[in-house]
Design a protein around this motif. Structure first.
Motif: not given
Length: 521
Positions: A183-202
């Motif tokens: 994030x500091x050096x602008x190294x991020x490269x976009x990937x064409x996979x924009x899925x989301x995740x939700x997680x929890x512990x029970x």
């Protein structure tokens, strides 16, 4: 400590799984290195920690058990994994009997043990081992700033003792999703996979073996508990995971394509339960009235980086570098590869050409893995598609990527040059097959709910592929790769034939049909 300058050989930012495993591997390979690990949390970490990545597959298990020497700890403090298992409901929700789902998985364990790991428990153990081995693990520290230059990297940090600066010849970012360097050096490269995740512990175990009274269904697994599998309940655009942890709780998650599942509908605990009541009532009923230990939403989880290994001596590992998708649990595999490359770069004082070569290899592995998921979530409710897909994806993983790790050839330039033609041929086959699966996924159909079982244990070549991994070394492995890629070509042709038959109205054949593709090694 204000103003103190500490000089070290290696400074690792982040003391989670990626950072602690790297510190241990470096200490084993180059004992004279002065290594410091900086971690903002305080030890000990809570068990059942609020982290994903509990399920391991063959590369990660071999890395943890073999490379790092943690086999005894894994066997004693974590759970054996009974493979990946999928349940497909078809058009009608199933509320009273798990045996009514179609099931894809194994009836018996295939060779090479894998594990369900409690991340907090494992990271605490690694921290203890590293401190005993002389690694400086500084917890409760906050990184204030980082500056990089040629083999002289400066990290300013704050702790209870005040502010200080570390100067390091090598700097490794293992800060996970915080991705300090990326994030500091602008190294991020976009990937064409924009899925989301939700997680929890029970709290407590979700024992899916009790979700049916069908004796024949129970007998399929020959006394082994399905609870120990990484269990996926799937549908068009999503999958739900259930993973048991040795600390006594259960990890639960929903991973989805937001064009097919509404994020707003599932982004709260109450909303997720309502959605599960409609999609998988059996899962919802098991979660009702369970104490929830945590709940987290992660949008657009896939990340890429333009640079991971820089000749100036800074590097990225774990989620601070790249992450593809959790469906086949590859996250720890990429930690194993990245840490292996980094260890070799540091221990051998590598030149710029080696840095560039390792980056090419790693990004190639990542691109091939990402292709397995991109654009395919629409087909996750289709039993026929998922049966074909798992046959190919497993064969490709064990025959190509896992082979490179087990033979220890992935960080050997001469080996990789020799293996390149066959690896390229395997990659072309994989591209062809993933295109087929994407085409099938566009139908977004539900198919299942007939109580059938597609048993991967019936595919004899799967046993051969995994047994071969246990015998691997780099001597002759590049030549032997040709035989495996020929097998992958034959398997691809059969899968395409079966896909055509299914499109014409045929029934999904038994898994044993795919065992007819020979693999002689």
């Amino acid at each position: 400590m204000n103003g103190v300058l500490n000089r070290v050989d290696v400074c690792i930012l982040g003391g989670g799984l990626a950072g602690q495993t790297l510190a241990r591997q470096l200490r084993q390979r180059a004992p004279s290195l002065d290594i410091v690990v900086l971690e903002h949390r305080r030890h000990p970490f809570p068990e059942g920690a609020h982290k994903v990545g509990e399920s391991t597959v063959e590369i990660a298990s071999a890395y943890l058990a073999g490379t790092l020497g943690l086999e005894a700890h894994l066997r004693e403090a974590h759970l054996p994994k009974f493979g990946l298992r999928m349940f497909l409901r078809g058009e009608t929700p199933i509320s009273d009997d798990l045996a009514c789902y179609d099931e894809i998985g194994v009836s018996r364990v295939l060779p090479i043990p894998t594990y369900q790991i409690d991340r907090g428990r494992l990271e605490n153990h690694l921290t203890m081992l590293n401190r005993q081995a002389g690694v400086s693990v500084l917890d409760g520290t906050t990184i204030r700033s980082v500056s990089t230059s040629v083999r002289t990297h400066l990290v300013t940090l704050r702790s209870d003792a005040g502010e200080s600066t570390i100067q390091a010849r090598y700097l490794v970012d293992a800060t996970g999703r915080r991705a300090f360097l990326r994030s500091q050096t602008g190294l991020s490269r976009a990937v064409r996979h924009r899925n989301h995740a939700i997680w929890l512990r029970v709290e407590g175990a979700l024992d899916i073996d009790r979700w049916s009274n069908d004796a024949q269904w129970a007998a399929r697994c020959h006394g082994k508990s399905r609870r120990l599998s990484t269990n996926h309940f799937t549908g068009p655009g999503y999958w739900v995971w259930l993973i048991p942890l040795a600390s006594g709780c259960t990890s639960v998650g929903l991973v989805f394509d937001p064009t097919l599942v509404d994020l707003d509908e599932v982004s709260s605990h109450a909303g997720l339960l309502d959605w599960l009541r409609r999609e998988h009532p059996l899962v919802a009923a098991a979660l009702e009235n369970r104490s929830v230990l945590d709940f987290h939403v992660l949008k657009s989880y896939a990340v890429g980086s333009r640079q991971l290994f820089h000749e100036d001596g800074w590097m990225l590992t774990g989620d601070a570098g790249v992450f593809s998708d959790p469906f086949y649990s590859p996250g720890s595999d990429f930690i194993a590869f990245a840490n292996g490359f980094i260890t070799e770069l540091i221990a051998s004082a590598a030149d710029a050409e080696t840095y560039a070569a390792f980056q090419r290899y790693f990004l190639s592995f990542f691109a091939n893995t990402l292709s397995i998921y991109r654009g395919q979530y629409g087909g996750f409710g289709d039993r026929d598609l998922m049966a074909l897909k798992t046959v190919w994806d497993y064969a490709y993983y064990w025959g190509a990527l896992a082979k490179l790790f087990f033979c220890k050839g992935y960080a050997d330039g001469a080996f990789m040059a020799e293996a390149h033609p066959e690896l390229l041929r395997a990659s072309v086959l994989n591209t062809r097959m993933q295109r087929l699966f994407r085409d099938m996924s566009r139908r977004q159909r539900r198919c299942g709910g007939e109580g059938g079982f597609f048993d991967h244990h019936e595919i004899g070549s799967f046993h051969t592929l995994k047994q071969q991994l246990l015998r691997e070394d780099s001597h002759g492995a590049a030549t032997g790769l040709r035989t495996v890629v020929n097998y992958l070509g034959d398997m691809a042709a059969l899968l395409e034939t079966v896909a055509g038959e299914l499109a014409g109205g045929a029934r999904l054949p038994a898994a044993s049909r795919f065992g007819q593709v020979p693999l002689v090694v």
